[in-house]
Motif scaffolding. Structure first.
Motif, PDB file in Angstrom:
ATOM      1  N   TYR A 137      35.785  22.798 -39.909  1.00  0.00           N
ATOM      2  CA  TYR A 137      35.958  22.784 -41.364  1.00  0.00           C
ATOM      3  C   TYR A 137      37.408  22.552 -41.775  1.00  0.00           C
TER       4      TYR A 137
ATOM      5  N   LEU B 176      33.291  29.869 -46.447  1.00  0.00           N
ATOM      6  CA  LEU B 176      33.162  29.509 -45.032  1.00  0.00           C
ATOM      7  C   LEU B 176      33.898  30.495 -44.119  1.00  0.00           C
TER       8      LEU B 176
ATOM      9  N   VAL C 286      30.903  31.933 -42.153  1.00  0.00           N
ATOM     10  CA  VAL C 286      30.544  30.871 -41.216  1.00  0.00           C
ATOM     11  C   VAL C 286      31.506  30.831 -40.031  1.00  0.00           C
TER      12      VAL C 286
END
Length: 193
Positions: free
Chosen positions: A89, A148, A152
C-alpha cells in the motif's frame, strides 16, 4: 482484523483516534459549508495554509526519500513506519510512492493558495474551490490509508498520521473560503465574515 490490530496495539490505537478525528472533521467541514457565509483567503489568518504545506512537504519529502531509496525510516516511540513503508500500500497502483504523491499534493495546494490569494476575483474564486476539493480529496485518501494501517497492515506510521492530520487541517482551513468563492461564482456574493 483483531489479530492484525494486535501487532502494534499502541500505534494502531493512535491510528484509530486520528481516524475518528478525520471522520469528525469531514462532518464538521460539511456543517461549516452549509452554515457559514465564508471568508476570504486574503486575510492574515490564511498564512497558516502555506506554513502547513511547508511542514507537509517536509513530512512527505522524508517519506518519499524512505520509499524511493528503501532506507530504514526513523519512526519514533509509537508505530512501525518501516512495515507500512514496505507494504504493497506504500505505492499507488504499485507504481507511485505515496510520499511522492504527498509531495505533489502539498506543492499543488501551496501553488493554488498563492493563486487564490493574489489572482483576480473570478480566478481566485475558482482556485479557492479547487483548493478545497484538493484538500478534501487528500483528507479522504488519508482516511483510506489510515484505515489500512491498523486493520490491514497491522502497523502504524507516525509520519503518515502527521501528514493525515496536516491534510485534515488544510481541508478545514479551506472550507469557509470555498463557501465564499462558491457563493460568488453563483452570483449571490455574501459579505465575508
Amino acid at each position: 482484523w483483531r489479530h492484525t490490530f494486535a501487532r502494534d496495539p499502541a500505534g494502531n490505537t493512535l491510528s484509530v483516534f486520528v481516524l475518528l478525528g478525520m471522520l469528525g472533521s469531514i462532518a464538521w467541514a460539511v456543517m461549516l459549508f452549509r452554515s457559514t457565509n465564508g471568508t476570504s483567503l486574503k486575510g492574515n489568518w490564511a498564512w497558516i495554509i502555506p506554513l502547513l504545506c511547508i511542514i507537509g512537504f517536509g513530512v512527505a519529502g522524508y517519506l518519499a526519500y524512505v520509499e524511493t531509496t528503501q532506507t530504514t525510516a526513523v519512526c519514533g516511540p509509537v508505530g512501525d513506519c518501516n512495515t507500512v513503508q514496505q507494504s504493497k500500500y506504500a505505492r499507488l497502483f504499485g507504481i507511485l510512492p505515496i510520499g511522492v504523491l504527498g509531495l505533489i499534493g502539498y506543492v499543488a495546494i501551496f501553488i493554488s493558495w498563492l493563486v487564490a490569494r493574489y489572482a483576480n476575483d473570478h480566478l481566485a474564486d475558482l482556485v479557492a474551490i479547487f483548493l478545497f476539493i484538493m484538500t478534501a480529496s487528500g483528507t479522504l485518501f488519508s482516511i483510506y490509508l489510515t484505515i489500512l494501517e491498523p486493520f490491514v497492515i497491522g502497523a502504524t506510521c507516525a509520519w503518515c498520521l502527521t501528514s493525515a492530520i496536516l491534510m485534515t487541517m488544510l481541508m478545514l482551513l479551506t472550507v469557509r473560503p470555498a463557501k465564499l468563492a462558491f457563493s460568488q461564482v453563483l452570483g449571490s456574493s455574501p459579505s465575508p465574515s
